[in-house]
Design a protein around this motif. Structure first.
Motif, PDB file in Angstrom:
ATOM      1  N   ILE A 177      -1.093   7.664  -7.090  1.00 47.67           N
ATOM      2  CA  ILE A 177      -0.425   6.463  -6.730  1.00 47.67           C
ATOM      3  C   ILE A 177      -1.000   5.416  -7.523  1.00 47.67           C
ATOM      4  N   GLU A 178      -0.282   4.306  -7.438  1.00 45.75           N
ATOM      5  CA  GLU A 178      -0.817   2.847  -7.777  1.00 45.75           C
ATOM      6  C   GLU A 178      -0.810   1.914  -6.625  1.00 45.75           C
ATOM      7  N   PRO A 179      -1.693   0.958  -6.859  1.00 39.52           N
ATOM      8  CA  PRO A 179      -2.036  -0.113  -5.961  1.00 39.52           C
ATOM      9  C   PRO A 179      -0.916  -0.880  -5.696  1.00 39.52           C
ATOM     10  N   THR A 180       0.378  -0.756  -6.532  1.00 37.09           N
ATOM     11  CA  THR A 180       1.508  -1.453  -6.309  1.00 37.09           C
ATOM     12  C   THR A 180       2.316  -0.795  -5.059  1.00 37.09           C
ATOM     13  N   VAL A 181       2.184   0.548  -4.518  1.00 36.43           N
ATOM     14  CA  VAL A 181       2.790   1.151  -3.674  1.00 36.43           C
ATOM     15  C   VAL A 181       2.263   0.609  -2.160  1.00 36.43           C
ATOM     16  N   VAL A 182       3.483  -0.101  -1.538  1.00 32.24           N
ATOM     17  CA  VAL A 182       2.982  -0.637  -0.243  1.00 32.24           C
ATOM     18  C   VAL A 182       3.717   0.018   0.834  1.00 32.24           C
ATOM     19  N   PRO A 183       3.292   0.099   2.023  1.00 30.39           N
ATOM     20  CA  PRO A 183       4.193   0.491   3.224  1.00 30.39           C
ATOM     21  C   PRO A 183       5.330  -0.463   3.420  1.00 30.39           C
ATOM     22  N   GLY A 184       6.703   0.149   3.678  1.00 31.19           N
ATOM     23  CA  GLY A 184       7.867  -0.686   3.708  1.00 31.19           C
ATOM     24  C   GLY A 184       8.654  -0.212   2.423  1.00 31.19           C
ATOM     25  N   GLN A 185       8.062  -0.104   1.465  1.00 28.93           N
ATOM     26  CA  GLN A 185       8.893   0.339   0.058  1.00 28.93           C
ATOM     27  C   GLN A 185       9.688   1.681   0.524  1.00 28.93           C
ATOM     28  N   LYS A 186      10.684   1.804  -0.594  1.00 27.00           N
ATOM     29  CA  LYS A 186      11.259   3.079  -0.371  1.00 27.00           C
ATOM     30  C   LYS A 186      10.505   4.204  -0.819  1.00 27.00           C
ATOM     31  N   ASN A 187      10.450   5.220   0.008  1.00 21.77           N
ATOM     32  CA  ASN A 187       9.384   6.528  -0.377  1.00 21.77           C
ATOM     33  C   ASN A 187       8.050   6.097  -0.478  1.00 21.77           C
ATOM     34  N   ALA A 188       7.676   5.076  -0.156  1.00 19.84           N
ATOM     35  CA  ALA A 188       6.132   4.573  -0.344  1.00 19.84           C
ATOM     36  C   ALA A 188       5.595   5.352   0.777  1.00 19.84           C
ATOM     37  N   GLU A 189       5.889   5.506   2.063  1.00 23.64           N
ATOM     38  CA  GLU A 189       5.073   6.572   3.127  1.00 23.64           C
ATOM     39  C   GLU A 189       4.668   7.843   2.514  1.00 23.64           C
ATOM     40  N   GLN A 190       5.734   8.431   1.648  1.00 22.30           N
ATOM     41  CA  GLN A 190       5.340   9.824   1.458  1.00 22.30           C
ATOM     42  C   GLN A 190       4.239   9.773   0.221  1.00 22.30           C
ATOM     43  N   LYS A 191       4.324   8.663  -0.819  1.00 23.63           N
ATOM     44  CA  LYS A 191       3.446   8.742  -1.778  1.00 23.63           C
ATOM     45  C   LYS A 191       2.050   8.384  -1.060  1.00 23.63           C
ATOM     46  N   ILE A 192       2.001   7.368  -0.076  1.00 22.37           N
ATOM     47  CA  ILE A 192       0.621   7.102   0.447  1.00 22.37           C
ATOM     48  C   ILE A 192      -0.124   8.277   1.271  1.00 22.37           C
ATOM     49  N   ARG A 193       0.982   8.912   2.112  1.00 20.87           N
ATOM     50  CA  ARG A 193       0.283   9.972   2.612  1.00 20.87           C
ATOM     51  C   ARG A 193      -0.138  11.267   1.777  1.00 20.87           C
ATOM     52  N   GLU A 229     -16.385  -8.291 -15.159  1.00 17.62           N
ATOM     53  CA  GLU A 229     -16.388  -9.457 -14.866  1.00 17.62           C
ATOM     54  C   GLU A 229     -15.243 -10.463 -14.565  1.00 17.62           C
ATOM     55  N   GLN A 230     -14.098  -9.557 -14.221  1.00 17.05           N
ATOM     56  CA  GLN A 230     -13.004 -10.401 -13.864  1.00 17.05           C
ATOM     57  C   GLN A 230     -12.574  -9.597 -12.502  1.00 17.05           C
ATOM     58  N   ARG A 231     -12.128 -10.404 -11.698  1.00 22.26           N
ATOM     59  CA  ARG A 231     -11.622  -9.950 -10.245  1.00 22.26           C
ATOM     60  C   ARG A 231     -10.119  -9.574 -10.438  1.00 22.26           C
ATOM     61  N   LEU A 232      -9.892  -8.426  -9.849  1.00 26.69           N
ATOM     62  CA  LEU A 232      -8.642  -7.708 -10.196  1.00 26.69           C
ATOM     63  C   LEU A 232      -7.751  -8.341  -9.034  1.00 26.69           C
ATOM     64  N   PRO A 233      -6.365  -8.798  -9.447  1.00 26.65           N
ATOM     65  CA  PRO A 233      -5.390  -9.085  -8.381  1.00 26.65           C
ATOM     66  C   PRO A 233      -5.230  -7.977  -7.275  1.00 26.65           C
ATOM     67  N   ASP A 234      -4.918  -8.546  -6.231  1.00 31.78           N
ATOM     68  CA  ASP A 234      -4.887  -7.772  -5.183  1.00 31.78           C
ATOM     69  C   ASP A 234      -3.521  -8.276  -4.126  1.00 31.78           C
ATOM     70  N   PRO A 235      -2.364  -8.307  -4.840  1.00 34.49           N
ATOM     71  CA  PRO A 235      -1.464  -9.115  -4.322  1.00 34.49           C
ATOM     72  C   PRO A 235      -0.775  -8.649  -2.711  1.00 34.49           C
ATOM     73  N   ASP A 236      -1.003  -7.217  -2.726  1.00 31.09           N
ATOM     74  CA  ASP A 236      -0.430  -6.688  -1.706  1.00 31.09           C
ATOM     75  C   ASP A 236      -1.508  -6.170  -0.675  1.00 31.09           C
ATOM     76  N   TYR A 237      -2.776  -6.518  -1.045  1.00 36.87           N
ATOM     77  CA  TYR A 237      -4.035  -6.096  -0.158  1.00 36.87           C
ATOM     78  C   TYR A 237      -4.137  -4.619  -0.217  1.00 36.87           C
ATOM     79  N   THR A 238      -3.726  -3.808  -1.096  1.00 39.66           N
ATOM     80  CA  THR A 238      -3.891  -2.447  -1.031  1.00 39.66           C
ATOM     81  C   THR A 238      -5.190  -1.719  -1.555  1.00 39.66           C
ATOM     82  N   LEU A 239      -5.923  -2.719  -2.487  1.00 40.35           N
ATOM     83  CA  LEU A 239      -7.140  -2.399  -2.870  1.00 40.35           C
ATOM     84  C   LEU A 239      -8.165  -2.616  -1.796  1.00 40.35           C
ATOM     85  N   ARG A 240      -7.688  -3.577  -1.066  1.00 40.13           N
ATOM     86  CA  ARG A 240      -8.898  -3.623   0.211  1.00 40.13           C
ATOM     87  C   ARG A 240      -8.622  -2.651   1.361  1.00 40.13           C
TER      88      ARG A 240
END
Length: 778
Positions: free
Chosen positions: A678-694, A749-760
């Motif tokens: 899985i990648e951090p770009t997979v977010v609840p609400g996307q198509k097939n996202a829930e299956q991938k997250i699960r 030393e670089q903060r990673l982007p977390d636009p969808d808050y999935t890393l968190r």
């Protein structure tokens, strides 16, 4: 039975109407069966056993009290009342019933001889063992009344044979863990790693576990675990002073501080002193390790584990051999003469003191006796002029025979009175002799070693107001005086109790708790259930001990047998809904212990590929807060969770999730341990996202907790709700930055982007899983 039959009813006896030819050829067992019936009609030990005797008299009085002395190897072995301990069959109960009944019926001054003796009358050697109003004495009095009634015909419900009163199988209705969970339990516990794919495939065949265990017991991690476990028992890492204090000035004056003159000219002068300090620290650490390295060497090389007390060598490294003055003669035997922790076996020559006196030794060598004669073991258990080696004797019984001599007799309540009455109470007073008759001869065997564990006999000779040196009923001969501990080790190796004690040690290493003691509270309503557990555990221990003996004392056999035992494989979840009595009987089966600090660090390394580090021995205070030991002042591991432990668990979960979630995502998918699919770009609400997250959650549950869940399992549902909720909360909250935190989501030393808050959110999921019971407990 065969011996009795041959003696009393040979095949040609008129009592046995079977031809000799048939007994020798076609049906050799028929003669024995017919004979057994004849013998049981004439031999008292074949009598039926009263259930009251089994459940009350023997269980609550005989086994707990009388058997301590009235046994073949006990202090009352020469008396007219000798009992036998539990064996593989029920014969011991019939024998003991006959003994109790005989002595109970025997009259002395119009009273039962047995009741008079246990009350302290007629100069009973054990004194008053049962108080007048005690429950135990009332049980014996009831037994006497039953015996009087038994002179007339006895109703069948009062007198039953053991065969007619067999209990249900102890583990009836209890489930075992799956083969996959068993494999994970074993590899994490003994090899500090997760199972390999090949092992998971192989373990589908239940017989494969032996082969897997054999491979595990060749890995270095197993030997680290072995040494750690035996240090919990012997505590040899915790002796007083610096590590080199184990070597006496009197015998190693010129070599024990070799590091002070070691050539460091290859280093800048300003760095030499610091390097010398480090050299001393490593050398002292290596010295402390020697007894444990002896254990590892014996097991690694499949040598008889009796060498624990009989080995005519010690283990030395390039550093410690310098302390003994042996390095130059051993240099060529080391693979790397600069490795402070490469250990090989070696023999010390007879010690020479500063005044030139040579230790008595016809062989010219120090009389080694395995760990018993190592300076580290002797220093760890020091003595004083008043203790006179009795601590060493006590620890000998505990470590090598599994006997706690402090439990042999009740404490003396008025020592002053005994001192006033007897010239030498330890040799004359009954309350003292019961222990000192065993302890003091053992103490005499250690007489050549002084308070510091160094060779240093008393100038005045050994004490005359103690029982002479020896072991139990055997005295040390003058011929063996120079090798007293080796003499002791040889007899220990031949003692059947040695094998049992070693099984108990490995049981502790695997289970995290000591074997059950006999249940003492005879008025406890759960007494029968708890005693049932004790008896079943003793049966397993004795059976494994027999396998151990038959395998020429190969310690690996104990590991194999205990891992295959039901006690180790029970699934604790299967007994949660049992009745209170059943719960009492099963309270000590299965694995349900808080991981030690060392085990938790190893589990984290197995899962994440990296230790946390806060529970390592280098941070000893943190380790002890989490139930660890320092082998000196803190010698027993804490097993009950505390507030401090809970706080450490929260810190660990937060730190490890912070450290590894973003780092794992920064790697190519085929190198990831936590999120390979899985990648951090997979977010609840996307198509097939829930299956991938699960699916990713299922993988995390499997890697961190060992659970094989389906994607719609309730635990997966709960974890998915947590993930989705964390993402949703961040979206709904104003001011939450769409980049990772400085401390957690920072790579190079670089903060990673977390636009969808999935890393968190994934960090929150990992934190949650690390705080689960199945991760923190074994």
């Amino acid at each position: 039975m065969y011996t009795i039959c041959r003696k009393n009813f040979p095949p040609t006896s008129p009592h046995i109407k079977i031809s000799a030819m048939w007994t020798r050829t076609l049906i050799p067992t028929l003669w024995l069966l017919v004979c057994a019936a004849r013998v049981c009609a004439q031999v008292p030990t074949c009598m039926s056993v009263d259930r009251y005797f089994v459940d009350e008299v023997w269980a609550k009085v005989g086994e707990l009290t009388c058997l301590k002395c009235h046994r073949a190897d006990g202090d009352a072995a020469d008396s007219d009342f000798v009992l036998t301990a539990a064996t593989a069959d029920s014969g011991h109960l019939r024998h003991n019933y006959a003994e109790f009944a005989r002595l109970m019926r025997k009259q002395q001054n119009d009273a039962s001889l047995l009741l008079t003796k246990v009350s302290g009358g007629l100069d009973h050697g054990g004194g008053e063992v049962l108080k007048p109003d005690s429950a135990a004495l009332k049980i014996l009095q009831q037994f006497e009344r039953r015996l009087r009634q038994a002179d007339s015909p006895v109703p069948p419900d009062q007198l039953n044979s053991l065969a007619e009163a067999k209990a249900a199988p102890f583990f009836e209705g209890v489930s075992l863990v799956s083969s996959e969970r068993l494999l994970r339990r074993v590899t994490l516990s003994l090899a500090a790693r997760l199972p390999t794919e090949d092992e998971l495939a192989a373990v589908a065949n239940p017989d494969a576990i032996d082969g897997i265990l054999d491979r595990i017991m060749t890995e270095d991690a197993f030997y680290e675990r072995l040494k750690e476990g035996f240090n919990d028992i012997f505590l040899t890492l915790g002796y007083d002073g610096n590590g080199d204090d184990a070597l006496s000035y009197d015998h190693f004056e010129k070599t024990r501080h070799w590091y002070q003159k070691h050539d460091l000219s290859h280093l800048p002068e300003k760095d030499q002193q610091k390097a010398r300090w480090k050299l001393a620290d490593v050398y002292r650490d290596a010295l402390r390790r020697e007894p444990l390295e002896l254990i590892a060497y014996i097991v690694r090389n499949d040598r008889p584990f009796t060498e624990l007390v009989t080995a005519d060598y010690i283990m030395v490294s390039p550093y410690t051999s310098r302390g003994y003055g042996l390095f130059e003669s051993l240099r060529h035997e080391f693979e790397n003469p600069d490795d402070p922790f490469e250990f090989i076996p070696a023999r010390l020559p007879a010690l020479i003191s500063r005044n030139g006196r040579v230790q008595e030794s016809p062989t010219g060598f120090y009389p080694h006796a395995g760990i018993l004669s190592t300076f580290q073991y002797l220093r760890r258990y020091p003595t004083t002029p008043t203790n006179r080696n009795r601590l060493r004797a006590r620890m000998y019984y505990q470590h090598f025979l599994g006997i706690d001599v402090m439990e042999l007799a009740p404490r003396v309540t008025d020592a002053a009175a005994l001192t006033a009455k007897f010239e030498v109470p330890t040799m004359q007073a009954v309350d003292c002799v019961v222990c000192h008759k065993s302890i003091d001869p053992l103490a005499g065997l250690f007489q050549d070693f002084n308070e510091d564990g160094h060779l240093g006999p008393r100038k005045e000779g050994w004490y005359s107001d103690m029982f002479g040196p020896g072991r139990e009923h055997e005295s040390l001969t003058e011929r063996d005086r120079w090798r007293a501990l080796a003499w002791l080790g040889e007899r220990t190796a031949e003692d059947s109790r040695f094998a049992v004690a070693m099984v108990e040690h490995v049981y502790y290493l695997l289970m995290g708790r000591k074997v059950l003691p006999p249940e003492q509270d005879i008025v406890d309503p759960d007494f029968a259930a708890r005693r049932m557990a004790y008896i079943e555990q003793r049966r397993v221990i004795e059976d494994v001990a027999q396998h151990f003996r038959e395998a020429n004392f190969n310690l690996k056999v104990i590991f194999r047998q205990l891992v295959k035992s039901t006690f180790y494989q029970v699934d604790g979840d299967s007994i949660i809904d049992a009745t209170p009595q059943r719960m009492a009987a099963l309270h000590d089966v299965g694995i349900a212990r808080l991981l030690t600090p060392e085990q938790l660090e190893r589990r984290l390394a197995a899962v994440f590929g990296d230790h946390w580090g806060r529970l390592a021995q280098s941070d000893e205070r943190f380790s002890i807060l989490y139930g660890g030991i320092d082998s000196k002042s803190v010698t027993e591991r804490g097993t009950d969770p505390s507030g401090a432990m809970g706080a450490i668990q929260r810190m660990m979960a937060n730190d490890m999730a912070c450290r590894h979630v973003a780092r794992d995502f920064s790697k190519p998918p085929n190198e990831r341990l936590l999120f390979p699919s899985i990648e951090p770009t997979v977010v609840p609400g996307q198509k097939n996202a829930e299956q991938k997250i699960r699916a990713a959650i299922v993988h995390l549950h499997q890697r961190l907790l060992g659970h094989q869940h389906q994607i719609d399992h309730p635990e997966v549902n709960r974890t998915y709700s947590l993930f989705a909720g964390l993402v949703d909360d961040a979206r709904r909250t104003d001011g939450v930055e769409k980049s990772g935190t400085y401390f957690c989501e920072r790579i190079n030393e670089q903060r990673l982007p977390d636009p969808d808050y999935t890393l968190r959110a994934w960090r929150g999921v990992v934190t949650y899983l690390l705080r689960q019971h199945d991760f923190l407990y074994e």
